[in-house]
Design a protein around this motif. Structure first.
Motif, PDB file in Angstrom:
ATOM      1  N   THR A 183       0.844  -1.200   0.000  1.00 32.39           N
ATOM      2  CA  THR A 183       0.000   0.000   0.000  1.00 32.39           C
ATOM      3  C   THR A 183       0.874   1.242   0.000  1.00 32.39           C
ATOM      4  O   THR A 183       1.984   1.234   0.520  1.00 32.39           O
ATOM      5  CB  THR A 183      -0.934   0.025   1.221  1.00 32.39           C
ATOM      6  OG1 THR A 183      -0.153  -0.061   2.409  1.00 32.39           O
ATOM      7  CG2 THR A 183      -1.929  -1.115   1.179  1.00 32.39           C
ATOM      8  N   GLN A 184       0.361   2.298  -0.588  1.00 34.29           N
ATOM      9  CA  GLN A 184       1.091   3.553  -0.663  1.00 34.29           C
ATOM     10  C   GLN A 184       0.387   4.594   0.191  1.00 34.29           C
ATOM     11  O   GLN A 184      -0.798   4.861  -0.011  1.00 34.29           O
ATOM     12  CB  GLN A 184       1.171   4.028  -2.114  1.00 34.29           C
ATOM     13  CG  GLN A 184       1.891   3.048  -3.013  1.00 34.29           C
ATOM     14  CD  GLN A 184       1.812   3.464  -4.480  1.00 34.29           C
ATOM     15  OE1 GLN A 184       0.979   4.274  -4.872  1.00 34.29           O
ATOM     16  NE2 GLN A 184       2.678   2.902  -5.288  1.00 34.29           N
ATOM     17  N   GLY A 185       1.093   5.128   1.144  1.00 33.00           N
ATOM     18  CA  GLY A 185       0.533   6.189   1.976  1.00 33.00           C
ATOM     19  C   GLY A 185      -0.449   5.675   3.019  1.00 33.00           C
ATOM     20  O   GLY A 185      -0.667   4.475   3.171  1.00 33.00           O
ATOM     21  N   ASP A 186      -1.040   6.634   3.737  1.00 33.76           N
ATOM     22  CA  ASP A 186      -2.019   6.296   4.763  1.00 33.76           C
ATOM     23  C   ASP A 186      -3.247   5.687   4.112  1.00 33.76           C
ATOM     24  O   ASP A 186      -3.668   6.119   3.032  1.00 33.76           O
ATOM     25  CB  ASP A 186      -2.425   7.548   5.551  1.00 33.76           C
ATOM     26  CG  ASP A 186      -1.278   8.101   6.380  1.00 33.76           C
ATOM     27  OD1 ASP A 186      -0.367   7.330   6.721  1.00 33.76           O
ATOM     28  OD2 ASP A 186      -1.305   9.318   6.677  1.00 33.76           O
ATOM     29  N   GLN A 187      -3.820   4.710   4.786  1.00 35.24           N
ATOM     30  CA  GLN A 187      -4.992   4.020   4.254  1.00 35.24           C
ATOM     31  C   GLN A 187      -6.261   4.504   4.951  1.00 35.24           C
ATOM     32  O   GLN A 187      -6.267   4.745   6.149  1.00 35.24           O
ATOM     33  CB  GLN A 187      -4.845   2.507   4.433  1.00 35.24           C
ATOM     34  CG  GLN A 187      -3.691   1.907   3.629  1.00 35.24           C
ATOM     35  CD  GLN A 187      -3.922   2.054   2.137  1.00 35.24           C
ATOM     36  OE1 GLN A 187      -4.842   1.453   1.577  1.00 35.24           O
ATOM     37  NE2 GLN A 187      -3.102   2.873   1.472  1.00 35.24           N
ATOM     38  N   SER A 188      -7.306   4.635   4.176  1.00 38.94           N
ATOM     39  CA  SER A 188      -8.624   4.998   4.695  1.00 38.94           C
ATOM     40  C   SER A 188      -9.492   3.751   4.701  1.00 38.94           C
ATOM     41  O   SER A 188      -9.228   2.793   3.977  1.00 38.94           O
ATOM     42  CB  SER A 188      -9.276   6.070   3.817  1.00 38.94           C
ATOM     43  OG  SER A 188      -8.525   7.257   3.855  1.00 38.94           O
ATOM     44  N   ARG A 189     -10.536   3.786   5.504  1.00 38.49           N
ATOM     45  CA  ARG A 189     -11.461   2.652   5.589  1.00 38.49           C
ATOM     46  C   ARG A 189     -12.813   3.192   6.018  1.00 38.49           C
ATOM     47  O   ARG A 189     -12.891   4.059   6.878  1.00 38.49           O
ATOM     48  CB  ARG A 189     -10.945   1.632   6.606  1.00 38.49           C
ATOM     49  CG  ARG A 189     -11.805   0.379   6.707  1.00 38.49           C
ATOM     50  CD  ARG A 189     -11.126  -0.689   7.557  1.00 38.49           C
ATOM     51  NE  ARG A 189     -10.003  -1.292   6.897  1.00 38.49           N
ATOM     52  CZ  ARG A 189     -10.069  -2.331   6.074  1.00 38.49           C
ATOM     53  NH1 ARG A 189     -11.234  -2.866   5.805  1.00 38.49           N
ATOM     54  NH2 ARG A 189      -8.995  -2.826   5.528  1.00 38.49           N
ATOM     55  N   ILE A 190     -13.862   2.669   5.393  1.00 41.76           N
ATOM     56  CA  ILE A 190     -15.218   3.035   5.788  1.00 41.76           C
ATOM     57  C   ILE A 190     -15.986   1.751   6.090  1.00 41.76           C
ATOM     58  O   ILE A 190     -15.643   0.674   5.593  1.00 41.76           O
ATOM     59  CB  ILE A 190     -15.948   3.851   4.699  1.00 41.76           C
ATOM     60  CG1 ILE A 190     -16.052   3.065   3.383  1.00 41.76           C
ATOM     61  CG2 ILE A 190     -15.285   5.199   4.498  1.00 41.76           C
ATOM     62  CD1 ILE A 190     -16.921   3.717   2.332  1.00 41.76           C
TER      63      ILE A 190
END
Length: 195
Positions: free
Chosen positions: A58-65
């Protein structure tokens, strides 16, 4: 017969031996070979290999909903369309991450003043840009197939980082935003690819 041997024999027969007391289905007339009933065993299909889902990490901070039933159904529709197109799991990860960024996996109709031009559907595709009619673009199977058609036209898409592949198809004003959804997209594909 010594205690260790007795415990081994009893465990093979499906019985437990606890401190000199038999525990389990003991009956004078019980015949394990005749009285045994078949046991149903649930076998889960193999989940896709994480290295195939996220080959570059993964690249960078990950978001999740948290997804509701409609969003989950849309993720499953994207996976089904990807499989029908004969593309691998990685294409589904790119597609779902793109939809997470564009619409949070919601099949959006026209949003009035909040609309980005005439963008519609899971991928915020535009009729005026040739993606299809409003009815087509708001059909999850059609819009996914249209996205995948664009993805297939990119030489080497399989070897690109997710955000580069998605941006090449979508031509977004925020090209790096797709990367934040890669882990959740991979998790969804891992969960639903074989279901």
């Amino acid at each position: 017969m010594n205690t260790i041997m007795r415990k081994s024999v009893l465990s093979v027969a499906g019985l437990a031996f606890a401190g000199g007391v038999f525990a389990g289905p003991i009956a004078a007339h019980a015949n394990p070979a005749v009285d045994a009933k078949p046991v149903a065993v649930a076998v889960q299909a193999d989940k896709p290999d994480t290295a195939k889902l996220i080959p570059h990490g993964t690249q960078g901070d990950q978001s999740r909903i948290t997804l509701n039933d409609e969003q989950t159904a849309n993720a499953k529709a994207i996976i089904a369309a990807t499989k029908k197109a004969g593309l691998p799991e990685r294409a589904a990860v790119i597609s779902i991450a793109t939809s997470l960024q564009e619409s949070k996996l919601e099949n959006l109709g026209h949003l009035g003043d909040m609309n980005d031009h005439d963008s519609l559907g899971l991928f915020q595709q535009r009729p005026s840009s040739g993606w299809g009619t409003p009815e087509q673009i708001t059909d999850p199977a059609y819009s996914t197939t249209a996205f995948l058609k664009g993805l297939r036209q990119i030489d080497g898409w399989q070897d690109m980082p997710l955000t580069q592949a998605a941006q090449t198809v979508q031509v977004s004003a925020y090209p790096d935003a797709y990367a934040q959804w890669e882990q959740q997209a991979a998790d969804l594909v891992g969960q639903y690819w074989n279901s």
